[in-house]
Design an enzyme around this catalytic site. Structure first.
Site, PDB file in Angstrom:
ATOM      1  N   GLY B  83       0.800  -1.231   0.000  1.00  0.00           N
ATOM      2  CA  GLY B  83       0.000   0.000   0.000  1.00  0.00           C
ATOM      3  C   GLY B  83       0.830   1.277   0.000  1.00  0.00           C
ATOM      4  O   GLY B  83       0.468   2.254   0.649  1.00  0.00           O
ATOM      5  N   ASN B 138       4.025   4.903 -11.689  1.00  0.00           N
ATOM      6  CA  ASN B 138       3.296   3.743 -11.169  1.00  0.00           C
ATOM      7  C   ASN B 138       1.804   3.924 -11.388  1.00  0.00           C
ATOM      8  O   ASN B 138       1.113   4.563 -10.596  1.00  0.00           O
ATOM      9  CB  ASN B 138       3.601   3.574  -9.672  1.00  0.00           C
ATOM     10  CG  ASN B 138       2.977   2.313  -9.103  1.00  0.00           C
ATOM     11  OD1 ASN B 138       2.109   1.703  -9.721  1.00  0.00           O
ATOM     12  ND2 ASN B 138       3.404   1.926  -7.921  1.00  0.00           N
ATOM     13  N   CYS B 141      -0.250  -0.239  -9.658  1.00  0.00           N
ATOM     14  CA  CYS B 141      -0.233  -0.891  -8.345  1.00  0.00           C
ATOM     15  C   CYS B 141      -1.632  -1.411  -8.020  1.00  0.00           C
ATOM     16  O   CYS B 141      -2.594  -0.651  -8.066  1.00  0.00           O
ATOM     17  CB  CYS B 141       0.225   0.091  -7.270  1.00  0.00           C
ATOM     18  SG  CYS B 141       0.111  -0.632  -5.619  1.00  0.00           S
ATOM     19  N   LYS B 177       4.990   2.324 -16.077  1.00  0.00           N
ATOM     20  CA  LYS B 177       4.896   0.913 -15.658  1.00  0.00           C
ATOM     21  C   LYS B 177       3.469   0.405 -15.891  1.00  0.00           C
ATOM     22  O   LYS B 177       2.510   0.927 -15.319  1.00  0.00           O
ATOM     23  CB  LYS B 177       5.263   0.767 -14.179  1.00  0.00           C
ATOM     24  CG  LYS B 177       5.442  -0.702 -13.754  1.00  0.00           C
ATOM     25  CD  LYS B 177       6.122  -0.784 -12.403  1.00  0.00           C
ATOM     26  CE  LYS B 177       6.596  -2.186 -12.076  1.00  0.00           C
ATOM     27  NZ  LYS B 177       7.363  -2.218 -10.824  1.00  0.00           N
ATOM     28  N   THR B 205       2.814  -6.424 -10.748  1.00  0.00           N
ATOM     29  CA  THR B 205       2.271  -7.682 -10.222  1.00  0.00           C
ATOM     30  C   THR B 205       0.840  -7.916 -10.692  1.00  0.00           C
ATOM     31  O   THR B 205       0.148  -6.987 -11.104  1.00  0.00           O
ATOM     32  CB  THR B 205       2.284  -7.635  -8.687  1.00  0.00           C
ATOM     33  OG1 THR B 205       1.515  -6.504  -8.274  1.00  0.00           O
ATOM     34  CG2 THR B 205       3.691  -7.532  -8.143  1.00  0.00           C
TER      35      THR B 205
END
Lengths: 314, 323
Positions: B83, B138, B141, B177, B205
């Site tokens: 987080g 990012n 996430c 990303k 991920t």
């Protein structure tokens, strides 16, 4: 200890397995030996510090010995290292010998049981901060729940060797006599403070045993046994220090007792960890901020695993 | 590195890489979230031996991160739901940037936020920092309520955040990303490139869940987490190859490939599939010095295969299926 044990350089070292002795149905004591740089790094480990072992290439034990509830998980490929603290650290010539007390709880510790004398294992450590000895203490109370007895044995050794002015008393508890992680059978043990546990007695430390079901020693949680002992004691709160390691619920209760009696208390926390070296941020422990209602997450691996009990939000 | 082939000669090989206009000593990075702010790894490896490193996500304000458990191990992988726990932009500038400035490898700062303004604020503040070669945006996430993957899965949001940050980063490299679990990753890659991305990094991920069958609850406090590690490697190699063929190759955009890299062979697979550079992630948790071994292994491969310039290996997937 904070003064006596200078920080050692953490790193990845190979250790040779000396012994891996089964001491109970699920309990083992793993003996490792370091030489060279590893011996130097681990020679002055503080009690409560830990290391990360790579168990991914250890073999599975034979199928019939795998506990029923671990059968499904047993075949899983292990990826991450697993953290362990030390029950003993000893130096001999230019080698360092360490003992790890462990319990088979999952696929990695199941594989750990097959590590055999002469084999080798990759170890990252020493990691984290161990138990500290504040100035002016006369009595150290060691409260262990289950496997928490490991690092407290190491602490008992260090207290005896480096702090002869401190009198130490150990309290060890588990659900049943079977689940006490000691070599001696304890089902007939008396509920008296004596040198009953050889693991502590060898350092001149007396011990009391408690089991939830009363199958050994005091009948009830070790925290009740501990609290009762404190109630009978006429020692001043400020002359004592409590060290505790065990399940979180137990640590919370110990912290509460310490607060009520105004005794310094250090607890060794446990968290799921990926790296152990402060990178992954997995092992967060919620901690209070002084003079504030706010809380922060500290890292069990780098800020702990030993915390002041007043700091931790249980 | 030296490799002895014959008694009378030693071959040495360097494997420098041009990456979005900068020269890297080699194509190996450590990935965001798995190398801290560099100092954490320095007990285990010479960080300067890396081609580059990507810092942990930085947000404008410090973030506590999620409740625990934040990780769980799976078969050949792990789920994390940290987080964006981080020290915040001010502390990063004061406490971490000076040490990063001393590194000779390329430093990329991973920037994150809940709004476009937050992404931009981090980029603007760091745009002139000499320590930094570029940024990794990012937008993928899976472990935060706002921001992250909610940007990365919506093409219009990808365009908006990429172009806004691109304006803020000045001369620095902007690497975007990508989230791996979208209908067509090339669509997102194309939008990012059109909006000004200088490089692409993939994969982040995969959103995943582990259930405790005794309690019937998810194991992670966040319920879901991002799956990483060897378990995702073949999917990551496929996605890198897909984005390379469908977007990156045609536009001359380099890819930083990642997902389950533990060995030099893994890294070489990604390069053959189309990555100009690769990042080591989860493996840093297990073997914190493994990136250096990977660099040496890639060099040995180049010697063995007579590859004079590693550029010739990038996207060199042999399409000839006959023997």
């Amino acid at each position: 200890m904070s003064e006596k044990c200078s920080a050692t350089k953490r790193g990845e070292y190979w250790a040779t397995v000396r012994a891996n002795k089964q001491i109970g149905e699920r309990f083992y004591r793993l003996g490792l030996e370091f030489s060279g740089a590893g011996a130097e790094a681990f020679a002055r480990v503080q009690a409560g510090q830990f290391a990360e072992l790579d168990l991914s290439s250890a073999a599975l034990p034979s199928a019939e010995t795998i506990p029923q509830e671990l059968v499904d998980a047993a075949g899983r490929k292990i990826l991450l290292r697993r953290p362990f603290s030390f029950a003993d650290v000893d130096t001999r010539d230019d080698r360092t010998l360490v003992d790890i007390l462990y319990c088979v709880v999952g696929p990695a510790t199941l594989r750990m049981t097959t590590l055999a004398a002469g084999g080798s294992v990759s170890v990252i450590g020493p990691l984290g901060n161990g138990f500290r000895v504040p100035d002016g203490k006369k009595t150290a109370l060691l409260a262990a729940g289950g496997m928490g007895a490991g690092p407290l044995q190491h602490l008992a050794k260090i207290l005896t060797a480096d702090f002869p002015q401190i009198d130490a008393v150990a309290f060890a508890g588990a659900k049943t006599a079977e689940e006490l992680p000691f070599e001696r059978r304890l089902d007939k043990i008396a509920q008296q403070l004596e040198f009953s546990l050889p693991e502590f007695a060898r350092y001149g430390v007396r011990s009391l045993v408690a089991t939830d079901d009363g199958s050994a020693g005091f009948a009830g949680p070790v925290t009740d046994c501990f609290s009762e002992w404190l109630g009978k004691s006429d020692l001043a709160g400020e002359s004592m220090v409590i060290y505790s390691c065990g399940p979180e619920q137990m640590l919370a209760r110990v912290a509460e007792i310490a607060k009520t009696r105004n005794i310094d208390c250090q607890v060794s926390m446990e968290r799921r960890m990926a790296c152990g070296i402060g990178i992954c941020q997995s092992c967060a422990v919620e901690c209070r901020v002084a003079d504030s209602a706010e809380t922060v997450y500290k890292l069990c691996c780098e800020d702990g695993p030993v915390f002041d009990s007043k700091e931790v939000v249980f | 590195m030296t490799v002895s082939r014959f008694w009378f000669m030693e071959e040495t090989v360097d494997i420098p890489v041009d990456f979005a206009g900068i020269r890297l000593a080699n194509p190996v990075f450590t990935a965001s979230g798995t190398s801290g702010y560099a100092d954490e790894l320095s007990d285990f490896m010479d960080v300067n031996a890396l081609g580059g490193l990507v810092t942990k996500s930085i947000t404008v304000k410090p973030r506590k991160g999620n409740a625990t458990p934040r990780i769980v191990e799976t078969d050949s992988g792990m789920l994390n739901a940290i987080g964006w726990a981080n020290i915040g932009l001010d502390a990063f500038v004061e406490e971490k940037l000076p040490a990063l400035d001393k590194l000779s490898c390329a430093v990329f700062v991973n920037i994150a936020g809940e709004t476009i303004d937050e992404y931009v604020a981090v980029a603007e503040r760091l745009a002139t920092a000499e320590a930094i070669a570029g940024f990794e945006l990012n937008i993928s996430c899976p472990n935060v309520e706002l921001g992250g993957i909610s940007f990365g899965t919506d093409p219009s949001q990808v365009a908006a955040v990429t172009s806004a940050v691109k304006r803020a980063v000045g001369e620095k490299i902007l690497m975007v990303k990508l989230p791996p679990a979208v209908t067509d990753i090339s669509v997102i890659a194309q939008v990012a490139v059109d909006a000004g991305a200088d490089a692409l990094s993939l994969v982040n991920t995969f959103t995943a869940m582990v259930v405790d069958i005794e309690t019937r609850k998810p194991v992670l406090a966040n319920k879901t987490g991002g799956l990483s590690g060897p378990a995702i490697k073949p999917i990551a190699v496929y996605l890198v190859n897909k984005v390379y063929n469908e977007v990156a190759k045609g536009f001359g955009i380099p890819i930083l490939g990642m997902g389950g890299i533990r060995t030099a062979s893994d890294a070489i697979e990604f390069i053959i599939a189309g990555a100009s550079a690769v990042a080591v992630g989860t493996a840093n948790f297990i073997e914190p010095g493994c990136a250096v071994k990977i660099i040496e292994g890639v060099k040995e491969y180049c010697v063995r295969k007579n590859i004079a310039n590693i550029k010739d290996l990038v996207g060199s997937l042999n399409q000839d299926l006959t023997d």
